[in-house]
Design an enzyme around this catalytic site. Structure first.
Site, PDB file in Angstrom:
ATOM      1  N   ILE A  35      78.134  84.019   0.685  1.00  0.00           N
ATOM      2  CA  ILE A  35      78.349  84.371   2.088  1.00  0.00           C
ATOM      3  C   ILE A  35      79.339  85.533   2.153  1.00  0.00           C
ATOM      4  CG2 ILE A  35      79.126  83.562   4.332  1.00  0.00           C
ATOM      5  CD1 ILE A  35      76.508  82.294   3.337  1.00  0.00           C
ATOM      6  N   HIS A 116      84.295  72.441  15.923  1.00  0.00           N
ATOM      7  CA  HIS A 116      84.578  72.637  17.347  1.00  0.00           C
ATOM      8  C   HIS A 116      84.810  74.108  17.651  1.00  0.00           C
ATOM      9  CE1 HIS A 116      89.089  73.121  17.476  1.00  0.00           C
ATOM     10  NE2 HIS A 116      89.069  72.386  16.377  1.00  0.00           N
ATOM     11  N   ASP A 128      91.932  77.807  14.292  1.00  0.00           N
ATOM     12  CA  ASP A 128      91.616  76.474  14.806  1.00  0.00           C
ATOM     13  C   ASP A 128      90.855  76.587  16.116  1.00  0.00           C
ATOM     14  OD1 ASP A 128      91.548  73.790  15.363  1.00  0.00           O
ATOM     15  OD2 ASP A 128      93.666  73.638  15.899  1.00  0.00           O
ATOM     16  N   GLU A 162      87.079  69.429  21.759  1.00  0.00           N
ATOM     17  CA  GLU A 162      87.658  68.679  20.639  1.00  0.00           C
ATOM     18  C   GLU A 162      89.154  68.535  20.815  1.00  0.00           C
ATOM     19  OE1 GLU A 162      89.550  68.322  16.515  1.00  0.00           O
ATOM     20  OE2 GLU A 162      89.870  69.749  18.148  1.00  0.00           O
ATOM     21  N   GLU A 163      89.784  69.596  21.303  1.00  0.00           N
ATOM     22  CA  GLU A 163      91.240  69.598  21.424  1.00  0.00           C
ATOM     23  C   GLU A 163      91.745  68.631  22.484  1.00  0.00           C
ATOM     24  OE1 GLU A 163      93.011  70.882  19.318  1.00  0.00           O
ATOM     25  OE2 GLU A 163      92.167  72.757  18.524  1.00  0.00           O
ATOM     26  N   ASP A 191      86.646  72.292  10.108  1.00  0.00           N
ATOM     27  CA  ASP A 191      87.690  72.465  11.119  1.00  0.00           C
ATOM     28  C   ASP A 191      88.916  73.070  10.437  1.00  0.00           C
ATOM     29  OD1 ASP A 191      89.422  72.257  13.241  1.00  0.00           O
ATOM     30  OD2 ASP A 191      89.140  70.117  13.572  1.00  0.00           O
ATOM     31  N   HIS A 284      98.087  75.795  16.992  1.00  0.00           N
ATOM     32  CA  HIS A 284      98.166  75.500  18.423  1.00  0.00           C
ATOM     33  C   HIS A 284      99.147  76.422  19.153  1.00  0.00           C
ATOM     34  CE1 HIS A 284      96.270  71.191  18.425  1.00  0.00           C
ATOM     35  NE2 HIS A 284      95.460  72.126  17.950  1.00  0.00           N
ATOM     36  N   ASP A 299      86.594  82.945   2.789  1.00  0.00           N
ATOM     37  CA  ASP A 299      85.456  83.276   1.929  1.00  0.00           C
ATOM     38  C   ASP A 299      85.046  82.086   1.069  1.00  0.00           C
ATOM     39  OD1 ASP A 299      83.501  84.771   0.633  1.00  0.00           O
ATOM     40  OD2 ASP A 299      84.918  85.797  -0.675  1.00  0.00           O
TER      41      ASP A 299
END
Length: 314
Positions: A35, A116, A128, A162-163, A191, A284, A299
């Protein structure tokens, strides 16, 4: 990621400090592609641009989240996936899950990959969880680009809210009939896969997870072994979007590069980076931007996602 993962507890798991656990025998199948991390980074740049244009976040109920869903959906539609947007309501706001099915494969034998797509309200959420979202998007696009024809049916998901308590993934699983749940044979969750001071953690499949989860754990470990990267197991419990699938007795697995927990000296010797510093100091926070991502970790995790999918779905 919604809640802290107890890394310290994970380090006590016997044999959890390396990726040398015996992995299942390799299948004879088309080799997974490498990838291109630049493609994943381009997706992250798009998420950052969406956040910048929408008040700085991509959170549930905010326009930046729906814009993220629409952008990912457009990429998948152009690649020939069958997509649908599932709406739900939480805290008086509409949330969205994006579900994308790759054509073909046994519909009674489904492999799902998810992460998410929402951020917290305080920032753009690029590590995140832009990282997991962008990585599975690029893996999905490479399925089409390489002409991969798995025997199992492959489904991707980008979860909302999700949060705020895993709302989107729970809504999706609860919306399934018992027969539909039984058709899903594996769910892999990604995640936070590019933390700036990264660790290389694999979900502990023996940590109260459904039968079959250890095999997924071992497959992911084997992927890191091909990259000469040692891993540690992490006890994830019910702390990310795999939880609803585990509750439905669907085997689960996933990878994680760490949140605000502190990297130990032993981990820094093993993986590099800075001991005594958080895996992600911008967890966050408003500084969780495209500058808050380690390209090497991004990666490696993207390659492991492809490695696991090509082997499991073949």
């Amino acid at each position: 990621m919604r809640i802290l993962i107890a890394l310290a507890a994970a380090l006590t798991v016997a044999g959890a400090t390396t990726a040398q656990a015996a992995a299942p025998p390799e299948v004879t199948a088309l080799a997974a592609p490498n990838i291109n991390v630049a493609n994943v980074q381009a997706h992250l740049n798009q998420f950052q641009s969406i956040a910048n244009a929408n008040g700085g976040s991509r959170a549930h109920g905010r326009p930046g989240y729906l814009a993220s869903v629409n952008w990912v959906k457009g990429k998948l539609d152009a690649a020939g996936f069958t997509t649908r947007v599932q709406s739900f309501t939480y805290n008086g706001a509409t949330g969205y899950n994006l579900i994308a099915d790759y054509p073909g494969g046994d519909l009674n034998n489904v492999v799902m990959l998810g992460g998410h797509l929402d951020s917290v309200t305080s920032g753009p959420g690029i590590n995140d969880n832009g990282t997991g979202s962008a990585s599975i998007l690029e893996v999905a696009l490479q399925m089409k680009a390489t002409g991969f024809q798995p025997t199992r049916h492959v489904r991707f998901a980008w979860w909302g809210a999700e949060e705020l308590g895993l709302r989107g993934s729970r809504f999706y699983v609860n919306s399934l009939s018992a027969a539909d749940k039984s058709r899903i044979k594996a769910y892999l969750n990604f995640d936070m896969t590019g933390s700036p001071n990264p660790g290389y953690f694999v979900y502990d499949g023996a940590d109260g997870q459904p039968a079959g989860s250890v095999a997924l754990q071992q497959r992911l470990q084997a992927g890191f072994t091909t990259l000469n990267v040692q891993t540690e197991l992490v006890k994830v419990g019910g702390r990310s979007d795999h939880a609803a699938f585990a509750a439905a007795n669907i085997p689960t697995g996933g990878t994680f590069t760490g949140a605000e927990q502190t990297k130990t000296t032993a981990q820094a010797r093993k993986w590099g980076g800075t001991a005594g510093q958080a895996f992600d100091r911008c967890y966050h926070r408003s500084c969780d931007t495209t500058s808050n991502v380690n390209a090497t970790a991004l990666d490696r995790n993207a390659d492991v996602i492809a490695y696991a999918l090509w082997a499991i779905a073949a």
